[in-house]
Design an enzyme around this catalytic site. Structure first.
Site, PDB file in Angstrom:
ATOM      1  CG  MET A   1      -2.102  -1.168   1.139  1.00 45.26           C
ATOM      2  SD  MET A   1      -3.094  -1.322  -0.320  1.00 45.26           S
ATOM      3  CE  MET A   1      -4.038   0.175  -0.051  1.00 45.26           C
TER       4      MET A   1
ATOM      5  CG  ASN B   1       0.112  -3.714  -8.334  1.00 43.05           C
ATOM      6  OD1 ASN B   1      -0.047  -4.173  -7.222  1.00 43.05           O
ATOM      7  ND2 ASN B   1      -1.045  -2.704  -8.742  1.00 43.05           N
TER       8      ASN B   1
ATOM      9  CG  HIS C   1      -5.769  -2.031  -9.357  1.00 45.68           C
ATOM     10  ND1 HIS C   1      -5.647  -1.289  -8.209  1.00 45.68           N
ATOM     11  CD2 HIS C   1      -6.750  -1.562 -10.072  1.00 45.68           C
ATOM     12  CE1 HIS C   1      -6.601  -0.382  -8.239  1.00 45.68           C
ATOM     13  NE2 HIS C   1      -7.510  -0.802  -9.294  1.00 45.68           N
TER      14      HIS C   1
END
Ligand code: GRF
Length: 219
Positions: free
Chosen positions: A93, A110, A112
């Site tokens: 985060m 990543n 998402h």
């Protein structure tokens, strides 16, 4: 099997995606070797998951009022200390400094929880519901300097049900994440996946749009 790909996973919280990688890495043919887990939060349950799996951990926290550069330097040192070939963000985060992203260009992934380019940023499930979307999902992408941007590789999509709320949607999306993120990691470790000129390339074919798997194909 050829040498496995040294992989570091960055987390901030519960680490269910981390767990999916730890489980996958127990398979003898899985090409990633999870050599380290780094958290910006000393209380993250993901650290316990890593310790239980015998994986080295490090905590790099951002001290209150400390300059951002100090955190960036400490994070880079921790990541580089593991000498990874791949860096996986799994619910990390913090914004990552441009230098570190540059250093690992094409080697940083990543996930998402939205069908990018829809809903970058936070509260993606709530926003999808508020917007009255019929479809929602999650995206694995290479990391570039723009937040929740970078070439998308694989999405998992679901139909929003009339009785879905934020919690149910989050659970359904996460169940799909646990399938697709280790799969993309496998592609990378098998050298089938790379990034070139801001485009994801799988099996030598540029992905002009991400591949999409539906919930019923996954869960
Ligand atoms: C995931 O839903 C992921 O999409 C987002 O952060 C969440 C992390 O969850 N980037 P967990 O810590 O892996 O359970």
């Amino acid at each position: 099997m050829s040498k496995r790909c040294r992989t570091v996973i960055l987390i901030s919280g519960s680490g269910t995606n981390l767990q999916a990688f730890l489980d996958a890495a127990r398979e003898p043919d899985y090409p990633l070797d999870i050599v380290g887990v780094i958290s910006d939060n000393a209380d993250a349950f993901g650290l316990t998951r890593a310790e239980r799996a015998g994986v080295a951990t490090a905590v790099v926290s951002r001290e209150r009022n400390a300059p951002r550069a100090a955190f960036d330097t400490a994070l880079a040192k921790a990541v580089n200390g593991f000498a990874p070939s791949l860096v996986i963000l799994a619910g990390f985060m913090r914004i990552i400094a441009g230098e570190l992203i540059e250093q690992y260009a094409g080697r940083m992934l990543n996930i998402h929880p939205a069908l990018l380019p829809r809903y970058k940023g936070l509260h993606t499930h709530r926003r999808a519901l508020e917007h009255g979307d019929r479809e929602h999902g999650t995206t694995v992408h290479f990391v570039t300097a723009q937040l929740d941007d970078g070439p998308s590789i694989l999405q998992a999509a679901l139909r929003i049900r009339a009785d879905d709320d934020e919690a149910s949607l989050s659970a359904r999306v996460q169940a799909m994440e646990h399938k697709i993120y280790p799969l993309v990691g496998r592609w990378f470790g098998e050298k089938r996946l790379r990034m070139h000129a801001d485009c994801a390339i799988l099996d030598d074919k540029p992905l002009n749009a991400p591949l999409v798997l539906q919930e019923d194909e996954l869960c």
